[in-house]
Design a protein around this motif. Structure first.
Motif, PDB file in Angstrom:
ATOM      1  N   ALA A  34       0.846  -1.199   0.000  1.00  0.00           N
ATOM      2  CA  ALA A  34       0.000   0.000   0.000  1.00  0.00           C
ATOM      3  C   ALA A  34       0.876   1.242   0.000  1.00  0.00           C
ATOM      4  O   ALA A  34       1.837   1.335   0.773  1.00  0.00           O
ATOM      5  N   GLU A  35       0.559   2.180  -0.884  1.00  0.00           N
ATOM      6  CA  GLU A  35       1.274   3.451  -0.942  1.00  0.00           C
ATOM      7  C   GLU A  35       0.442   4.515  -0.237  1.00  0.00           C
ATOM      8  O   GLU A  35      -0.734   4.705  -0.545  1.00  0.00           O
ATOM      9  N   THR A  36       1.038   5.193   0.727  1.00  0.00           N
ATOM     10  CA  THR A  36       0.322   6.157   1.559  1.00  0.00           C
ATOM     11  C   THR A  36       1.001   7.521   1.491  1.00  0.00           C
ATOM     12  O   THR A  36       2.194   7.624   1.775  1.00  0.00           O
ATOM     13  N   PRO A  37       0.267   8.570   1.132  1.00  0.00           N
ATOM     14  CA  PRO A  37       0.858   9.919   1.178  1.00  0.00           C
ATOM     15  C   PRO A  37       1.186  10.304   2.618  1.00  0.00           C
ATOM     16  O   PRO A  37       0.369  10.091   3.524  1.00  0.00           O
ATOM     17  N   VAL A  38       2.365  10.838   2.827  1.00  0.00           N
ATOM     18  CA  VAL A  38       2.778  11.328   4.151  1.00  0.00           C
ATOM     19  C   VAL A  38       3.484  12.657   3.938  1.00  0.00           C
ATOM     20  O   VAL A  38       4.603  12.701   3.433  1.00  0.00           O
ATOM     21  N   ASP A  39       2.840  13.735   4.324  1.00  0.00           N
ATOM     22  CA  ASP A  39       3.444  15.062   4.200  1.00  0.00           C
ATOM     23  C   ASP A  39       3.997  15.512   5.545  1.00  0.00           C
ATOM     24  O   ASP A  39       3.383  15.273   6.596  1.00  0.00           O
ATOM     25  N   PHE A  40       5.138  16.169   5.489  1.00  0.00           N
ATOM     26  CA  PHE A  40       5.791  16.628   6.721  1.00  0.00           C
ATOM     27  C   PHE A  40       5.600  18.134   6.897  1.00  0.00           C
ATOM     28  O   PHE A  40       5.850  18.914   5.975  1.00  0.00           O
ATOM     29  N   VAL A  60       4.980   6.937   1.624  1.00  0.00           N
ATOM     30  CA  VAL A  60       5.618   5.689   2.024  1.00  0.00           C
ATOM     31  C   VAL A  60       4.852   4.523   1.427  1.00  0.00           C
ATOM     32  O   VAL A  60       3.623   4.469   1.518  1.00  0.00           O
ATOM     33  N   THR A  61       5.578   3.588   0.826  1.00  0.00           N
ATOM     34  CA  THR A  61       4.985   2.343   0.354  1.00  0.00           C
ATOM     35  C   THR A  61       5.371   1.240   1.330  1.00  0.00           C
ATOM     36  O   THR A  61       6.556   0.946   1.514  1.00  0.00           O
ATOM     37  N   ALA A  62       4.359   0.645   1.982  1.00  0.00           N
ATOM     38  CA  ALA A  62       4.590  -0.409   2.965  1.00  0.00           C
ATOM     39  C   ALA A  62       4.169  -1.751   2.384  1.00  0.00           C
ATOM     40  O   ALA A  62       3.122  -1.862   1.753  1.00  0.00           O
ATOM     41  N   THR A  63       4.996  -2.771   2.604  1.00  0.00           N
ATOM     42  CA  THR A  63       4.679  -4.132   2.193  1.00  0.00           C
ATOM     43  C   THR A  63       4.664  -5.014   3.427  1.00  0.00           C
ATOM     44  O   THR A  63       5.664  -5.109   4.150  1.00  0.00           O
ATOM     45  N   ALA A  64       3.509  -5.640   3.703  1.00  0.00           N
ATOM     46  CA  ALA A  64       3.349  -6.467   4.899  1.00  0.00           C
ATOM     47  C   ALA A  64       2.199  -7.439   4.662  1.00  0.00           C
ATOM     48  O   ALA A  64       1.287  -7.152   3.880  1.00  0.00           O
ATOM     49  N   PRO A  65       2.208  -8.595   5.333  1.00  0.00           N
ATOM     50  CA  PRO A  65       1.087  -9.528   5.196  1.00  0.00           C
ATOM     51  C   PRO A  65      -0.161  -8.972   5.891  1.00  0.00           C
ATOM     52  O   PRO A  65      -0.069  -8.242   6.872  1.00  0.00           O
ATOM     53  N   ASP A  66      -1.332  -9.345   5.369  1.00  0.00           N
ATOM     54  CA  ASP A  66      -2.584  -8.922   5.995  1.00  0.00           C
ATOM     55  C   ASP A  66      -2.808  -9.641   7.314  1.00  0.00           C
ATOM     56  O   ASP A  66      -3.447  -9.094   8.222  1.00  0.00           O
ATOM     57  N   VAL A  76       8.357  -7.031   6.973  1.00  0.00           N
ATOM     58  CA  VAL A  76       7.699  -5.770   6.627  1.00  0.00           C
ATOM     59  C   VAL A  76       8.751  -4.866   5.995  1.00  0.00           C
ATOM     60  O   VAL A  76       9.894  -4.820   6.473  1.00  0.00           O
ATOM     61  N   SER A  77       8.402  -4.179   4.925  1.00  0.00           N
ATOM     62  CA  SER A  77       9.328  -3.214   4.332  1.00  0.00           C
ATOM     63  C   SER A  77       8.625  -1.872   4.162  1.00  0.00           C
ATOM     64  O   SER A  77       7.425  -1.813   3.872  1.00  0.00           O
ATOM     65  N   LEU A  78       9.382  -0.800   4.368  1.00  0.00           N
ATOM     66  CA  LEU A  78       8.877   0.566   4.254  1.00  0.00           C
ATOM     67  C   LEU A  78       9.793   1.332   3.308  1.00  0.00           C
ATOM     68  O   LEU A  78      10.985   1.483   3.568  1.00  0.00           O
ATOM     69  N   LEU A 153      15.325   7.756   0.227  1.00  0.00           N
ATOM     70  CA  LEU A 153      15.870   7.104   1.412  1.00  0.00           C
ATOM     71  C   LEU A 153      15.965   5.596   1.191  1.00  0.00           C
ATOM     72  O   LEU A 153      15.233   5.027   0.381  1.00  0.00           O
ATOM     73  N   PRO A 154      16.877   4.918   1.913  1.00  0.00           N
ATOM     74  CA  PRO A 154      16.940   3.457   1.814  1.00  0.00           C
ATOM     75  C   PRO A 154      15.629   2.819   2.259  1.00  0.00           C
ATOM     76  O   PRO A 154      14.898   3.375   3.089  1.00  0.00           O
ATOM     77  N   VAL A 155      15.343   1.646   1.712  1.00  0.00           N
ATOM     78  CA  VAL A 155      14.183   0.878   2.147  1.00  0.00           C
ATOM     79  C   VAL A 155      14.496   0.252   3.509  1.00  0.00           C
ATOM     80  O   VAL A 155      15.572  -0.325   3.720  1.00  0.00           O
ATOM     81  N   VAL A 156      13.552   0.371   4.437  1.00  0.00           N
ATOM     82  CA  VAL A 156      13.699  -0.220   5.766  1.00  0.00           C
ATOM     83  C   VAL A 156      13.043  -1.600   5.760  1.00  0.00           C
ATOM     84  O   VAL A 156      11.850  -1.725   5.444  1.00  0.00           O
ATOM     85  N   HIS A 157      13.829  -2.618   6.093  1.00  0.00           N
ATOM     86  CA  HIS A 157      13.323  -3.994   6.159  1.00  0.00           C
ATOM     87  C   HIS A 157      13.293  -4.448   7.616  1.00  0.00           C
ATOM     88  O   HIS A 157      14.301  -4.327   8.327  1.00  0.00           O
ATOM     89  N   LEU A 158      12.152  -4.971   8.052  1.00  0.00           N
ATOM     90  CA  LEU A 158      11.994  -5.447   9.423  1.00  0.00           C
ATOM     91  C   LEU A 158      11.560  -6.902   9.421  1.00  0.00           C
ATOM     92  O   LEU A 158      10.743  -7.314   8.588  1.00  0.00           O
TER      93      LEU A 158
END
Length: 216
Positions: A34-40, A60-66, A76-78, A153-158
């Motif tokens: 899911a791609e989510t707009p995030v304004d600072f 931010v585009t987040a990839t995670a299982p439902d 999970v990746s961000l 920015l680098p992709v964050v993998h958790l």
């Protein structure tokens, strides 16, 4: 009469058992993205003139299982969308930014078992790092990144281990105000002809949930 049925050999039984344990340990539904707009909302505080407010659009585009089974491990990746450093703020030129720090809470209802970074571009000569401090993850980019330049920015993998059944594991950025920022950096700005280091604090406004995994 002796039965002619053969018993499974012990190595086969052990292999099946280990396979079952492995599947249970990594049980999770297929990942969704899911791609989510995030304004600072940002505020720079020069030492001479008053605070300067401005906005930085991002996403931010987040990839995670439902869903994931309790006790299972899942990734999970961000990934942030490309961000452009302002070339100027309220009439002041931005030469570069450095020491960028983006923070995010370690997701509740899960245990963080691994973390890493990949990719990223236009980040200057410094090497990015991902560290933990208490219940917070901190992505640091030394820079410098030039004013007006676009970077990613680098992709964050958790790697997360799901907690109790019936809970939810969500990801989100940190920050709620200028005094409680989720993004900080130093900006090099010439004021009256002299380069000045200007600390800048930003927070996501609004601050949406990026991913959500139900523990079953």
């Amino acid at each position: 009469m002796r039965s002619t049925a053969t018993r499974p050999r012990l190595p086969i039984v052990l292999a099946l058992a280990l396979t079952a344990v492995s599947v249970a340990a990594t049980s999770a539904t297929s990942a969704s993205t899911a791609e989510t707009p995030v304004d600072f909302a940002c505020q720079a505080k020069p030492p001479i003139v008053g605070p300067q407010a401005f906005a930085i659009p991002a996403g931010v585009t987040a990839t995670a299982p439902d869903a994931a089974a309790a006790g299972s491990t899942f990734p999970v990746s961000l990934a942030t969308a490309p961000i452009t450093v302002p070339g100027g703020v309220n009439g002041y030129t931005v030469r570069s930014i450095s020491n960028l720090k983006l923070s995010m809470p370690i997701p509740a209802n899960a245990v963080l078992t691994g973390k890493s970074l990949s990719g990223g571009s236009g980040l200057g000569s410094g090497v990015p790092s991902l560290t933990t401090s208490g219940s917070t993850l901190l992505l640091t980019v030394p820079g410098p990144i030039g004013g007006g330049q676009t970077f990613t920015l680098p992709v964050v993998h958790l790697d997360l281990t799901a907690g109790e059944k019936g809970t939810t594991v969500s990801t989100q950025l940190a920050g709620s105000s200028y005094s409680n920022p989720g993004l900080t950096f130093n900006a090099s700005v010439p004021i009256f002809g002299f380069p000045v280091n200007v600390p800048t604090a930003c927070y996501p406004s609004p601050n949406p949930v990026l991913s959500s995994t139900n523990v079953s």
